[in-house]
Each structure stands twice: as structure tokens, then as C-alpha cells.
Write an enzyme that holds these catalytic residues in place. Structure first.
Site, PDB file in Angstrom:
ATOM      1  CD1 TRP A  59      -2.502  -1.861   1.472  1.00 43.36           C
ATOM      2  CD2 TRP A  59      -3.066  -0.649  -0.524  1.00 43.36           C
ATOM      3  NE1 TRP A  59      -3.411  -2.549   0.935  1.00 43.36           N
ATOM      4  CE2 TRP A  59      -3.768  -1.796  -0.391  1.00 43.36           C
ATOM      5  CE3 TRP A  59      -3.573   0.147  -1.714  1.00 43.36           C
ATOM      6  CZ2 TRP A  59      -4.775  -2.677  -0.894  1.00 43.36           C
ATOM      7  CZ3 TRP A  59      -4.618   0.223  -2.068  1.00 43.36           C
ATOM      8  CH2 TRP A  59      -5.187  -0.966  -2.174  1.00 43.36           C
ATOM      9  CG  ASP A  80      -2.917   3.911   4.621  1.00 38.85           C
ATOM     10  OD1 ASP A  80      -3.991   4.047   5.554  1.00 38.85           O
ATOM     11  OD2 ASP A  80      -3.026   3.388   3.472  1.00 38.85           O
ATOM     12  CE  LYS A 100      -9.243  -2.444   2.974  1.00 36.53           C
ATOM     13  NZ  LYS A 100      -8.173  -2.144   2.741  1.00 36.53           N
TER      14      LYS A 100
HETATM   15  C1  PLP Z   1      -7.295  -1.400   2.193  1.00 39.70           C
HETATM   16  C2  PLP Z   1      -6.470  -0.599   1.598  1.00 39.70           C
HETATM   17  C3  PLP Z   1      -6.321   1.059   0.946  1.00 39.70           C
HETATM   18  C4  PLP Z   1      -7.246   0.987  -0.253  1.00 39.70           C
HETATM   19  O1  PLP Z   1      -8.355   0.961   0.782  1.00 39.70           O
HETATM   20  P1  PLP Z   1      -9.760   1.827  -0.900  1.00 39.70           P
HETATM   21  O2  PLP Z   1     -10.833   1.714   0.450  1.00 39.70           O
HETATM   22  O3  PLP Z   1      -9.541   0.730  -1.529  1.00 39.70           O
HETATM   23  O4  PLP Z   1      -9.291   3.309  -1.682  1.00 39.70           O
HETATM   24  C5  PLP Z   1      -5.718   2.082   1.796  1.00 39.70           C
HETATM   25  N1  PLP Z   1      -3.861   1.583   2.172  1.00 39.70           N
HETATM   26  C6  PLP Z   1      -4.986   0.519   3.059  1.00 39.70           C
HETATM   27  C7  PLP Z   1      -3.453   0.373   4.051  1.00 39.70           C
HETATM   28  C8  PLP Z   1      -5.230  -0.353   3.042  1.00 39.70           C
HETATM   29  O5  PLP Z   1      -5.745  -1.775   3.916  1.00 39.70           O
END
Ligand code: PLP
Length: 371
Positions: free
Chosen positions: A101, A183, A207
Site C-alpha cells: 500500500w 495511512d 477494514k
Molecule cells: C485497503 C487499503 C487501502 C485502499 O483502500 P480503498 O478503500 O480500496 O481505497 C489503502 N491503504 C491501506 C493500508 C489499505 O488497507
């Protein structure tokens, strides 16, 4: 009958939360309307929205120095909106790359700024974290971006409150502050997070706190004046903050679901209580992997994620058989990400201990059958 669901996202939700949503689907609290049918400017939705913001602020202990925004576009879209909102007069931003990511984030940044690679663990195949002391920061970055839980690679930073001041002090001589941008998509709300100096914390909802369609951005007030003129207005954090996240139609149902999750988390005893359970679940699975020669997790034990556990069979030719047998026992969504292969168990807040126990007992049976 519900499966033992290990999806990395969108992921399992608590049964209680789904039941409440089902009960309120046609008639939310006597209003005669479901939440999906309500005006985002009406009093019913306004109360849902306000409550969700308040509950999140108290759960996470977000200080008054920071604003909470609900946006659309997912965490991936923030890879573009972060530079557009934070560059100000600067051109350089620093990126720490520790997995799938954050690598994507770094690549996207090149479209908007001079993205500087401050550290990468790619040569270890993303099996370790990059110690903040080793980051090669540029001279005058607008911000430093880190992904604190790599969902695909299973690498998690645990010392967030400690390393933040360190970064600040290394950069402290500069006039304008350097924002640390995090993030936290796949572990936000899995444990207490001390929010002090971090500039931005962002996460997708699907998530660990709801359903796809809501993106959370927590941003320090003093950073709201740095947007570039070309930043799209619906993603201009200051405009969204000034309208309390109802700048345009927000993802109303997703915010309602996030609100139900926040209330559920409070009923679980808050983030310290949920952290304890998350530690227990992760320990159970890591112990099963480590105590067997049949399974292997390649991540540095110091930074193994509690949320996402990638692992392999030492004999990889048996992976398909493992997955097929798992499915028969209703253990689902265990296939590893295509960039890593093998298997992955994601175990967010809503994953019950029984799911992890069922997985571990299947792993032991599979080993006995094939050893
Ligand atoms: C899932 C995820 C993303 C992307 O999320 P989206 O909702 O698909 O844009 C970005 N960073 C991390 C760490 C993730 O787990």
C-alpha cells in the site's frame, strides 16, 4: 449460517450490528424511512451524522486540535488528495515504503509532487518495518507519509506515539511544521492511538469500522490552509471541515454503519478492551504458525501485524488443497494477496475468537492429514 470470514476488506461485521441495521432498514426509529431514503439535510440524518462524529472523537480521544472528516473515494483516493491538500508552497514530500500500500501511495505521489523515497524495505520483500531513525528525510518536505499497518504484507508499527516526536525533533529547526501523514486503514480503532502531533491520520472504513464508501480523515487544524488551487472542492479538506462533512451528499448509509460500529466498540469496553482481544486472537494464530514446521510467517516478529497475518505452507504445492478443505469447514477468504501468494488471515475487531479457534484447529488437522 455465517462463515468464519477472514476477508482483508470489505470484511466481517459484528452480527449485532448487522441485526440492528436490518431491523432499522425499513423504518429508522419511527421516522417511517430507512436511512438510505433520508435527506442528508434533514433532522433525522443530521442526528445520525452528529452522533457518529461525537462517538468517534470520544472513542479515539481525538483532541480539539484535530478535525474529523468523512469523505468518499477510499484511502486510495487520498494518495492524490493528500498532496493536493498539503503541499502549500513546497514541492517535495517524503515517503516511507514498507509494503504494497505505501508503495502505491509513493507511486501516485509522483503525479503531484517531487516524491522523495525516505526509506524502503522492499529488499526484504516487505517483511520488516523501516526504523524512523533510519529514514533519510529530504531537506524541506511538506509532509512525511507512513502506512502504519501494511494490510497485504502484515507489517505493523507499534511505537507510533514515540516515533512521532522524534520526527518532529529531527525536523524541528524548520519554520513551518512537517506533517506526519499516516495511512491507518487496516488498524485504526484496533487499539488506543495517542493523537498528539500527527498531521493527518486517514483510513477506509471497510477494514475495521464499517462498509466501503466512507473515508475517514483526521487532520490537524493548522494544516487546513495549505491546499493547492487545483484541489477539487469536494475533496478540499477545509471546505469539508467547514461544512461538518456535509459539503455535498456524504455517504449517508456508510456513515450510519460506521456510527453503529462506534457504538458497538463502546459496548465492548472501548479501545483498550478491544486491543486485549486483538492481541489474544493474533497470539493464538502466530503461536500455531510458529510451533509448526508446516506453516511459516516471514515477518520480523517485532512488527508482525495483529490485523493481517500472511502465512505460507512450507510445501506450497498444498495451498490449493488447504483452501479447498478450509472452505468445506466454512473458513473463507483465506487466499493470500496476489503479490505475496500463500495464505492470509485478516482478523479485525469484528472477527470473533471462535473464528480464529476454528482456523487453528483446521490447520492442525490439515497438518496431521498431510504430514
Ligand atoms: C485497503 C487499503 C487501502 C485502499 O483502500 P480503498 O478503500 O480500496 O481505497 C489503502 N491503504 C491501506 C493500508 C489499505 O488497507
Amino acid at each position: 449460517m455465517r462463515a468464519f470470514n477472514f476477508s482483508a476488506g470489505p470484511s466481517a461485521l459484528p452480527v449485532e450490528v448487522l441485526q440492528q441495521a436490518a431491523e432499522e432498514m425499513l423504518d429508522w426509529q419511527g421516522s417511517g424511512m430507512g436511512v438510505m431514503e433520508m435527506s442528508h439535510r434533514g433532522p433525522e440524518y443530521a442526528s445520525i451524522h452528529k452522533q457518529a462524529l461525537e462517538d468517534l472523537r470520544s472513542l479515539l480521544g481525538v483532541p480539539q486540535t484535530h478535525r474529523i472528516l468523512f469523505l468518499q473515494g477510499g484511502a486510495l483516493a487520498e494518495n492524490a488528495f493528500i498532496p493536493l491538500n498539503l503541499l502549500g508552497t513546497r514541492h517535495v514530500a517524503d515517503y516511507v515504503v514498507t509494503g504494497f500500500w505505501s508503495k502505491k501511495t509513493y507511486q501516485e505521489a509522483h503525479r503531484y509532487c517531487a516524491a522523495h523515497l525516505a526509506a524502503t524495505t522492499e529488499m526484504s520483500r516487505f517483511t520488516c518495518a523501516a526504523d524512523p531513525a533510519s529514514w533519510q528525510l529530504s531537506k524541506d518536505p511538506a509532509y512525511v507519509h507512513v502506512c502504519t499497518n501494511e494490510t497485504v504484507n502484515g507489517v505493523e508499527y507499534f511505537d507510533l506515539p514515540d516515533y512521532t516526536p522524534e520526527v518532529e525533533s529531527r525536523l524541528g529547526a524548520q519554520e513551518e511544521s512537517v506533517a506526519l501523514v499516516i495511512d491507518a486503514s487496516s488498524h485504526i480503532l484496533s487499539r488506543p492511538l495517542k493523537i498528539t502531533k500527527q498531521g493527518v491520520i486517514y483510513a477506509s472504513a471497510q477494514k475495521n469500522f464499517g462498509i466501503a464508501g466512507v473515508t475517514l480523515v483526521i487532520v490537524r487544524d493548522d494544516l487546513l490552509d495549505r491546499a493547492l488551487p487545483i484541489c477539487p472542492s469536494a475533496f478540499h479538506w477545509k471546505s469539508v471541515a467547514q461544512s461538518d462533512s456535509i459539503y455535498n451528499t456524504p455517504p449517508t448509509y456508510g456513515i450510519y454503519m460506521a456510527g453503529l460500529m462506534f457504538q458497538w466498540l463502546k459496548r465492548q469496553g472501548g479501545l483498550s478492551a478491544i486491543e486485549k482481544r486483538n492481541i489474544e486472537k493474533a497470539q493464538l494464530l502466530y503461536t500455531a504458525i510458529d510451533s509448526s514446521a508446516f506453516y511459516v510467517n516471514k515477518v520480523d516478529p517485532q512488527v508482525r501485524s495483529r490485523m493481517n497475518i500472511p502465512f505460507h505452507l512450507t510445501d506450497e504445492s498444498r495451498t490449493e488443497a488447504f483452501l479447498a478443505g478450509a472452505k468445506e469447514r466454512r473458513l473463507v477468504q483465506l487466499k493470500g494477496h496476489s503479490s505475496v501468494g500463500g495464505l492470509r488471515a485478516s482478523m479485525y475487531n469484528a472477527t470473533p475468537m471462535e473464528s480464529v479457534q476454528a482456523l487453528v484447529s483446521y490447520m492442525q488437522d490439515f497438518e496431521r492429514q498431510h504430514a
